[in-house]
Design an enzyme around this catalytic site. Sequence first.
Site, PDB file in Angstrom:
ATOM      1  N   PRO A  75       0.787  -1.226   0.000  1.00 21.99           N
ATOM      2  CA  PRO A  75       0.000   0.000   0.000  1.00 21.99           C
ATOM      3  C   PRO A  75       0.823   1.282   0.000  1.00 21.99           C
ATOM      4  CG  PRO A  75      -0.177  -1.138   2.105  1.00 21.99           C
ATOM      5  CD  PRO A  75       0.489  -2.081   1.149  1.00 21.99           C
ATOM      6  N   ASN A  76       0.336   2.223  -0.797  1.00 14.24           N
ATOM      7  CA  ASN A  76       0.857   3.588  -0.923  1.00 14.24           C
ATOM      8  C   ASN A  76       2.149   3.697  -1.721  1.00 14.24           C
ATOM      9  OD1 ASN A  76      -1.257   4.912   0.618  1.00 14.24           O
ATOM     10  ND2 ASN A  76      -0.397   3.837   2.382  1.00 14.24           N
ATOM     11  N   ARG A 128       4.960  12.428  -2.129  1.00 17.81           N
ATOM     12  CA  ARG A 128       5.173  12.975  -0.776  1.00 17.81           C
ATOM     13  C   ARG A 128       6.386  12.287  -0.144  1.00 17.81           C
ATOM     14  NH1 ARG A 128       0.586  14.927   2.011  1.00 17.81           N
ATOM     15  NH2 ARG A 128       2.112  15.275   3.639  1.00 17.81           N
ATOM     16  N   TYR A 135      11.544   8.468   0.976  1.00 18.32           N
ATOM     17  CA  TYR A 135      11.385   7.472  -0.085  1.00 18.32           C
ATOM     18  C   TYR A 135      11.962   7.889  -1.435  1.00 18.32           C
ATOM     19  CZ  TYR A 135       8.225   5.575   3.406  1.00 18.32           C
ATOM     20  OH  TYR A 135       7.707   5.077   4.564  1.00 18.32           O
ATOM     21  N   ASN A 185       7.889  -5.931  -1.206  1.00 20.29           N
ATOM     22  CA  ASN A 185       7.915  -4.809  -0.260  1.00 20.29           C
ATOM     23  C   ASN A 185       6.468  -4.666   0.216  1.00 20.29           C
ATOM     24  OD1 ASN A 185       7.922  -2.457   1.168  1.00 20.29           O
ATOM     25  ND2 ASN A 185       9.083  -1.275  -0.338  1.00 20.29           N
ATOM     26  N   ALA A 204       3.272  -0.986   4.626  1.00 21.58           N
ATOM     27  CA  ALA A 204       2.754  -0.994   6.006  1.00 21.58           C
ATOM     28  C   ALA A 204       2.324  -2.396   6.455  1.00 21.58           C
ATOM     29  CB  ALA A 204       1.585  -0.024   6.122  1.00 21.58           C
ATOM     30  N   HIS A 228       4.349  -4.804   8.891  1.00 23.42           N
ATOM     31  CA  HIS A 228       4.327  -4.739  10.355  1.00 23.42           C
ATOM     32  C   HIS A 228       3.045  -5.296  10.968  1.00 23.42           C
ATOM     33  CE1 HIS A 228       7.606  -2.195   9.175  1.00 23.42           C
ATOM     34  NE2 HIS A 228       6.785  -1.316   8.637  1.00 23.42           N
ATOM     35  N   ASP A 232       1.290 -15.946   6.068  1.00 24.16           N
ATOM     36  CA  ASP A 232       0.732 -17.293   5.870  1.00 24.16           C
ATOM     37  C   ASP A 232       0.657 -17.662   4.387  1.00 24.16           C
ATOM     38  OD1 ASP A 232       0.493 -17.732   8.572  1.00 24.16           O
ATOM     39  OD2 ASP A 232      -1.659 -17.332   8.667  1.00 24.16           O
ATOM     40  N   GLU A 272      12.578  -9.932   1.051  1.00 21.54           N
ATOM     41  CA  GLU A 272      11.873  -8.739   1.522  1.00 21.54           C
ATOM     42  C   GLU A 272      12.709  -7.501   1.187  1.00 21.54           C
ATOM     43  OE1 GLU A 272      11.788  -8.668   5.773  1.00 21.54           O
ATOM     44  OE2 GLU A 272      10.250  -7.109   5.892  1.00 21.54           O
ATOM     45  N   HIS A 281      12.827  -3.086   1.553  1.00 21.93           N
ATOM     46  CA  HIS A 281      12.292  -1.794   1.998  1.00 21.93           C
ATOM     47  C   HIS A 281      13.167  -0.687   1.445  1.00 21.93           C
ATOM     48  CE1 HIS A 281       9.439  -3.687   4.577  1.00 21.93           C
ATOM     49  NE2 HIS A 281      10.399  -4.482   5.021  1.00 21.93           N
ATOM     50  N   SER A 313      13.392   2.372   2.617  1.00 25.55           N
ATOM     51  CA  SER A 313      14.026   3.059   3.746  1.00 25.55           C
ATOM     52  C   SER A 313      14.662   2.041   4.693  1.00 25.55           C
ATOM     53  CB  SER A 313      12.980   3.891   4.499  1.00 25.55           C
ATOM     54  OG  SER A 313      12.012   3.041   5.086  1.00 25.55           O
ATOM     55  N   ARG A 354      13.888   3.559  12.182  1.00 23.58           N
ATOM     56  CA  ARG A 354      12.665   4.372  12.214  1.00 23.58           C
ATOM     57  C   ARG A 354      11.820   4.061  13.467  1.00 23.58           C
ATOM     58  NH1 ARG A 354       9.937   4.471   6.475  1.00 23.58           N
ATOM     59  NH2 ARG A 354       8.808   6.184   7.512  1.00 23.58           N
ATOM     60  N   ARG A 367       7.643   0.090  13.411  1.00 26.71           N
ATOM     61  CA  ARG A 367       8.178  -0.501  12.171  1.00 26.71           C
ATOM     62  C   ARG A 367       9.238  -1.568  12.462  1.00 26.71           C
ATOM     63  NH1 ARG A 367       6.158   3.050   8.155  1.00 26.71           N
ATOM     64  NH2 ARG A 367       5.931   5.156   8.986  1.00 26.71           N
TER      65      ARG A 367
HETATM   66  O1  CA2 Z   1      10.722   1.629   3.396  1.00 27.79           O
HETATM   67  C1  CA2 Z   1       9.838   0.975   2.842  1.00 27.79           C
HETATM   68  O2  CA2 Z   1       9.944   0.541   1.695  1.00 27.79           O
HETATM   69  C2  CA2 Z   1       8.508   0.741   3.566  1.00 27.79           C
HETATM   70  O3  CA2 Z   1       8.062  -0.565   3.252  1.00 27.79           O
HETATM   71  C3  CA2 Z   1       7.547   1.782   3.036  1.00 27.79           C
HETATM   72  C4  CA2 Z   1       6.194   1.774   3.724  1.00 27.79           C
HETATM   73  C5  CA2 Z   1       6.349   1.798   5.240  1.00 27.79           C
HETATM   74  O4  CA2 Z   1       5.083   1.638   5.864  1.00 27.79           O
HETATM   75  C6  CA2 Z   1       7.291   0.698   5.740  1.00 27.79           C
HETATM   76  O5  CA2 Z   1       7.426   0.818   7.145  1.00 27.79           O
HETATM   77  C7  CA2 Z   1       8.641   0.829   5.079  1.00 27.79           C
HETATM   78  C8  CA2 Z   1       5.363   2.981   3.327  1.00 27.79           C
HETATM   79  C9  CA2 Z   1       5.176   3.164   1.849  1.00 27.79           C
HETATM   80  C10 CA2 Z   1       4.451   4.455   1.651  1.00 27.79           C
HETATM   81  O6  CA2 Z   1       5.017   5.138   0.569  1.00 27.79           O
HETATM   82  C11 CA2 Z   1       4.753   6.466   0.446  1.00 27.79           C
HETATM   83  C12 CA2 Z   1       5.049   7.013  -0.755  1.00 27.79           C
HETATM   84  C13 CA2 Z   1       4.839   8.356  -0.949  1.00 27.79           C
HETATM   85  C14 CA2 Z   1       4.315   9.141   0.054  1.00 27.79           C
HETATM   86  C15 CA2 Z   1       4.034   8.575   1.269  1.00 27.79           C
HETATM   87  C16 CA2 Z   1       4.245   7.225   1.474  1.00 27.79           C
END
Ligand code: CA2
Length: 143
Positions: free
Chosen positions: A9-10, A17, A22, A73, A76, A79, A86, A97, A99, A101, A106, A110
Amino acid sequence: MRILVINGPNLNMLGIREPDIYGKQTYADLCDYVKAEAEKFDVEVELFQSNHEGAIVDKIQEAYGKFDGIVINPAAYTHTSVAILDALKAVAIPTCEVHLSDVSTREDFRQRSFVAMIAEVTFMGLGFEGYARAMKYLKDRIS
Ligand code: CA2
């Protein structure tokens, strides 16, 4: 050799943003990067992104018998999702896996990763390069 790259997601919002965390590149840039790196390693790659946990579980199940490796990846869901863990256990496809970041530096929430319990290796804090490192790992591991 076929690798499925799953983004949670996202991640489709990349570049819009939080560029300090990121990066400035977009999800389309990430897809182009992954495809170009896959070609270098001579692996076939399919990219999938979803904001929905169940859709990710469905995609992992559909990968059974079709893919030799999974790069994920889970964003969210890293976590929180026992369901994704599963599903990965059920298909037993070698998984890495990734990420963007460095989650280890963090927030506390996380620090737990369910997917890490099944992933053979985790690449974090390397930006897009983590995906290339994961594909290379799977290529070496499987061939
Ligand atoms: O560092 C990563 O790749 C994460 O998987 C990114 C997730 C975060 O919840 C993990 O803890 C670490 C969040 C992805 C959201 O991406 C965004 C992109 C643009 C603006 C805001 C969030």
